[in-house]
Design a protein around this motif. Structure first.
Motif, PDB file in Angstrom:
ATOM      1  N   ILE A   1      95.949  11.047  39.612  1.00  0.00           N
ATOM      2  CA  ILE A   1      95.729  11.188  38.175  1.00  0.00           C
ATOM      3  C   ILE A   1      94.594  12.176  37.909  1.00  0.00           C
ATOM      4  O   ILE A   1      94.674  13.008  36.985  1.00  0.00           O
ATOM      5  CB  ILE A   1      95.420   9.812  37.550  1.00  0.00           C
ATOM      6  N   ALA A   2      93.529  12.112  38.709  1.00  0.00           N
ATOM      7  CA  ALA A   2      92.417  13.049  38.543  1.00  0.00           C
ATOM      8  C   ALA A   2      92.886  14.486  38.761  1.00  0.00           C
ATOM      9  O   ALA A   2      92.498  15.399  38.015  1.00  0.00           O
ATOM     10  CB  ALA A   2      91.293  12.699  39.517  1.00  0.00           C
ATOM     11  N   ASN A   3      93.700  14.713  39.755  1.00  0.00           N
ATOM     12  CA  ASN A   3      94.237  16.060  40.005  1.00  0.00           C
ATOM     13  C   ASN A   3      95.135  16.517  38.868  1.00  0.00           C
ATOM     14  O   ASN A   3      95.198  17.717  38.555  1.00  0.00           O
ATOM     15  CB  ASN A   3      95.008  16.077  41.323  1.00  0.00           C
ATOM     16  N   ALA A   4      95.847  15.573  38.265  1.00  0.00           N
ATOM     17  CA  ALA A   4      96.716  15.926  37.142  1.00  0.00           C
ATOM     18  C   ALA A   4      95.900  16.395  35.945  1.00  0.00           C
ATOM     19  O   ALA A   4      96.348  17.272  35.187  1.00  0.00           O
ATOM     20  CB  ALA A   4      97.581  14.722  36.758  1.00  0.00           C
ATOM     21  N   PHE A   5      94.701  15.833  35.743  1.00  0.00           N
ATOM     22  CA  PHE A   5      93.836  16.291  34.663  1.00  0.00           C
ATOM     23  C   PHE A   5      93.374  17.732  34.916  1.00  0.00           C
ATOM     24  O   PHE A   5      93.260  18.532  33.990  1.00  0.00           O
ATOM     25  CB  PHE A   5      92.619  15.380  34.521  1.00  0.00           C
ATOM     26  N   VAL A   6      93.127  18.048  36.176  1.00  0.00           N
ATOM     27  CA  VAL A   6      92.647  19.387  36.529  1.00  0.00           C
ATOM     28  C   VAL A   6      93.783  20.399  36.496  1.00  0.00           C
ATOM     29  O   VAL A   6      93.621  21.535  36.015  1.00  0.00           O
ATOM     30  CB  VAL A   6      91.986  19.363  37.932  1.00  0.00           C
ATOM     31  N   ASN A   7      94.953  19.994  37.009  1.00  0.00           N
ATOM     32  CA  ASN A   7      96.116  20.883  37.066  1.00  0.00           C
ATOM     33  C   ASN A   7      97.304  20.235  36.372  1.00  0.00           C
ATOM     34  O   ASN A   7      98.180  19.652  37.044  1.00  0.00           O
ATOM     35  CB  ASN A   7      96.479  21.207  38.522  1.00  0.00           C
ATOM     36  N   PRO A   8      97.353  20.292  35.041  1.00  0.00           N
ATOM     37  CA  PRO A   8      98.437  19.614  34.311  1.00  0.00           C
ATOM     38  C   PRO A   8      99.824  20.089  34.711  1.00  0.00           C
ATOM     39  O   PRO A   8     100.780  19.305  34.687  1.00  0.00           O
ATOM     40  CB  PRO A   8      98.142  19.958  32.849  1.00  0.00           C
ATOM     41  N   ALA A   9      99.934  21.347  35.121  1.00  0.00           N
ATOM     42  CA  ALA A   9     101.253  21.877  35.473  1.00  0.00           C
ATOM     43  C   ALA A   9     101.818  21.225  36.728  1.00  0.00           C
ATOM     44  O   ALA A   9     103.034  21.183  36.926  1.00  0.00           O
ATOM     45  CB  ALA A   9     101.172  23.382  35.659  1.00  0.00           C
ATOM     46  N   GLU A  10     100.930  20.726  37.607  1.00  0.00           N
ATOM     47  CA  GLU A  10     101.359  20.108  38.860  1.00  0.00           C
ATOM     48  C   GLU A  10     101.435  18.586  38.774  1.00  0.00           C
ATOM     49  O   GLU A  10     101.636  17.913  39.789  1.00  0.00           O
ATOM     50  CB  GLU A  10     100.418  20.504  39.992  1.00  0.00           C
ATOM     51  N   ALA A  11     101.238  18.055  37.575  1.00  0.00           N
ATOM     52  CA  ALA A  11     101.264  16.599  37.409  1.00  0.00           C
ATOM     53  C   ALA A  11     102.655  16.046  37.684  1.00  0.00           C
ATOM     54  O   ALA A  11     103.661  16.663  37.299  1.00  0.00           O
ATOM     55  CB  ALA A  11     100.841  16.224  35.992  1.00  0.00           C
ATOM     56  N   PRO A  12     102.742  14.918  38.372  1.00  0.00           N
ATOM     57  CA  PRO A  12     104.051  14.303  38.627  1.00  0.00           C
ATOM     58  C   PRO A  12     104.648  13.765  37.330  1.00  0.00           C
ATOM     59  O   PRO A  12     103.928  13.554  36.347  1.00  0.00           O
ATOM     60  CB  PRO A  12     103.720  13.162  39.594  1.00  0.00           C
ATOM     61  N   PRO A  13     105.962  13.562  37.286  1.00  0.00           N
ATOM     62  CA  PRO A  13     106.567  13.011  36.061  1.00  0.00           C
ATOM     63  C   PRO A  13     106.027  11.626  35.754  1.00  0.00           C
ATOM     64  O   PRO A  13     105.687  10.857  36.660  1.00  0.00           O
ATOM     65  CB  PRO A  13     108.063  12.965  36.407  1.00  0.00           C
ATOM     66  N   GLN A  14     105.932  11.324  34.477  1.00  0.00           N
ATOM     67  CA  GLN A  14     105.412  10.020  34.071  1.00  0.00           C
ATOM     68  C   GLN A  14     106.373   8.916  34.491  1.00  0.00           C
ATOM     69  O   GLN A  14     107.592   9.079  34.401  1.00  0.00           O
ATOM     70  CB  GLN A  14     105.193   9.980  32.558  1.00  0.00           C
ATOM     71  N   PRO A  15     105.821   7.783  34.959  1.00  0.00           N
ATOM     72  CA  PRO A  15     106.694   6.665  35.343  1.00  0.00           C
ATOM     73  C   PRO A  15     107.366   6.058  34.118  1.00  0.00           C
ATOM     74  O   PRO A  15     106.867   6.196  32.998  1.00  0.00           O
ATOM     75  CB  PRO A  15     105.713   5.675  35.981  1.00  0.00           C
ATOM     76  N   PRO A  16     108.500   5.396  34.306  1.00  0.00           N
ATOM     77  CA  PRO A  16     109.188   4.769  33.166  1.00  0.00           C
ATOM     78  C   PRO A  16     108.363   3.616  32.610  1.00  0.00           C
ATOM     79  O   PRO A  16     107.482   3.077  33.286  1.00  0.00           O
ATOM     80  CB  PRO A  16     110.492   4.263  33.789  1.00  0.00           C
ATOM     81  N   PRO A  17     108.621   3.239  31.354  1.00  0.00           N
ATOM     82  CA  PRO A  17     107.905   2.102  30.765  1.00  0.00           C
ATOM     83  C   PRO A  17     108.061   0.849  31.621  1.00  0.00           C
ATOM     84  O   PRO A  17     109.118   0.613  32.215  1.00  0.00           O
ATOM     85  CB  PRO A  17     108.567   1.931  29.390  1.00  0.00           C
TER      86      PRO A  17
END
Length: 399
Positions: free
Chosen positions: A147-163
């Protein structure tokens, strides 16, 4: 005249005796249900120190022990089956006492309404400390680091998990089971109940676990939580059958006495099967689960089915033997366990985030996070829940 009076007195005495016997049956089951829910707090507190779930648990710590997995996943096989069986028993009790309309109204208030109210609150209570931990914790878990890496690199963020329904999935599943109880009440189950009523103990022990296999073959091992908003068919084929067994058990006054002579053998057999099971399950959970050979899958599913049924019977027999006497401490646990279970996961995460950077052993961290969570849960129940509309919703009004 005298014979009429004596007859009425006899009927009244018989009714009172029957009610007292029923209350005794409810007493130990209520205590077992509370223990099953508190065991869930133990289980979730321990997962932070599980090598098996280290990759996926939010508060996964650098301190880990395989003992957590050995003990935790054994309990995992029968804790919720026991809970659903007891839920089925109490469902039958409510139908007998209040009728189907009263049963639906009661379960809507005690189960559906708490789910609707607390589901979004628990989700917020998990996300808020999570976002803070991403920026403050140095020894981040793999999930926090992602999650911390996703904040730094939003383009490389994994898809959000389902509800997800999180740890309140059991309320969601129960709502569907209560609906099925109402729908199936229009069918005549006399013949089916009659056949099960005559089944011999050894036949029950050997055959009933096999009924769970179709549901179990639809899911990987070890069993995940069916926490999706999309109803999971395997959960109804597994937990639903335990619910049905509890519903049937309500009418079987001496069902458990048949197994009193077998509980030691069932316990030892369960431990032996679990030893085989633990050797075969992956020691690091991977999602999606890798393909497993058919023979291994069959052995795993047989172990899950037999351990779930046998250990549930062991808990019921021992519960009736040792938990059927009045106890203030058990009464308080039974009353508070519902509330404690609802709030425990957000509390555990928030506390365990603060422990992740401490140079403590896993036992010290486990005891601290568990103890603080239970203490906050008990105190908040006394101060904020027991005598308030929240407590009335969860458990009814206290005298």
């Amino acid at each position: 005249m005298n014979s009429t009076v004596e007859s009425r007195l006899s009927e009244t005495s018989a009714a009172q005796s029957s009610e007292q016997e029923l209350q005794q049956r409810l007493h130990y089951l209520d205590n077992l249900r509370a223990l099953a829910m508190i065991a869930g707090v133990f289980f979730h507190a321990a997962l932070a120190y599980s090598p098996m779930l280290n990759t996926y648990w939010l508060s996964a710590d650098t301190q880990q022990s395989p003992l957590v997995d050995i003990v935790g996943f054994f309990m995992h096989l029968f804790r919720m089956p026991l809970f659903f069986l007891i839920a089925g028993f109490f469902a039958a009790y409510l139908v007998a006492k209040r009728g189907m309309k009263g049963f639906i109204g009661n379960r809507a208030k005690r189960v559906l309404l708490p789910f609707v109210i607390f589901m979004p609150l628990c989700l917020w209570a998990v996300v808020a400390p999570l976002l803070a931990a991403v920026h403050t914790v140095e020894n981040k878990s793999p999930v926090l680091l992602m999650i911390a890496n996703a904040f730094v690199n939003p383009a490389e963020a994994p898809p959000q998990p389902p509800p997800t329904t999180m740890h309140l999935w059991f309320l969601y599943v129960l709502v569907f089971l209560y609906f099925l109880t109402w729908a199936l009440s229009y069918l005549d189950w006399t013949a089916v109940r009659g056949k099960f009523s005559t089944i011999k103990p050894l036949v029950f022990i050997a055959v009933v676990p096999l009924l769970l296999l179709p549901g179990l073959f639809l899911v990987s091992s070890p069993l995940p939580a069916p926490d999706s908003f999309l109803p999971q068919l395997w959960a109804f084929g597994f937990f639903g059958l335990f619910f049905a067994a509890g519903y049937w058990m309500f009418q079987q006054d001496h069902f458990l006495e048949q197994f009193s002579a077998y509980w030691v053998y069932l316990l030892l057999g369960s431990i032996a099967l679990y030893a085989v099971y633990f050797q075969l399950i992956p020691k690091k959970i991977i999602i999606p689960a890798p393909t497993v050979e058919l023979t291994t899958t069959v052995v795993l599913k047989l172990c899950e089915a037999f351990v779930a049924v046998w250990m549930t019977l062991v808990c019921l027999v021992l519960g009736k033997r040792f938990l059927n006497t009045p106890s203030r401490s058990m009464r308080f646990m039974a009353d508070s366990s519902y509330w404690i279970y609802i709030i425990h996961v957000p509390l555990l995460f928030a506390i365990q985030y603060q422990l992740m950077d401490l140079q403590w052993g896993w036992i010290e961290k486990f005891v601290a996070s568990l103890g603080i969570t239970l203490a906050i849960g008990a105190v908040s129940y006394l101060l904020l829940v027991r005598w308030t509309p929240i407590g009335w919703m969860l458990n009814g009004k206290k005298k």
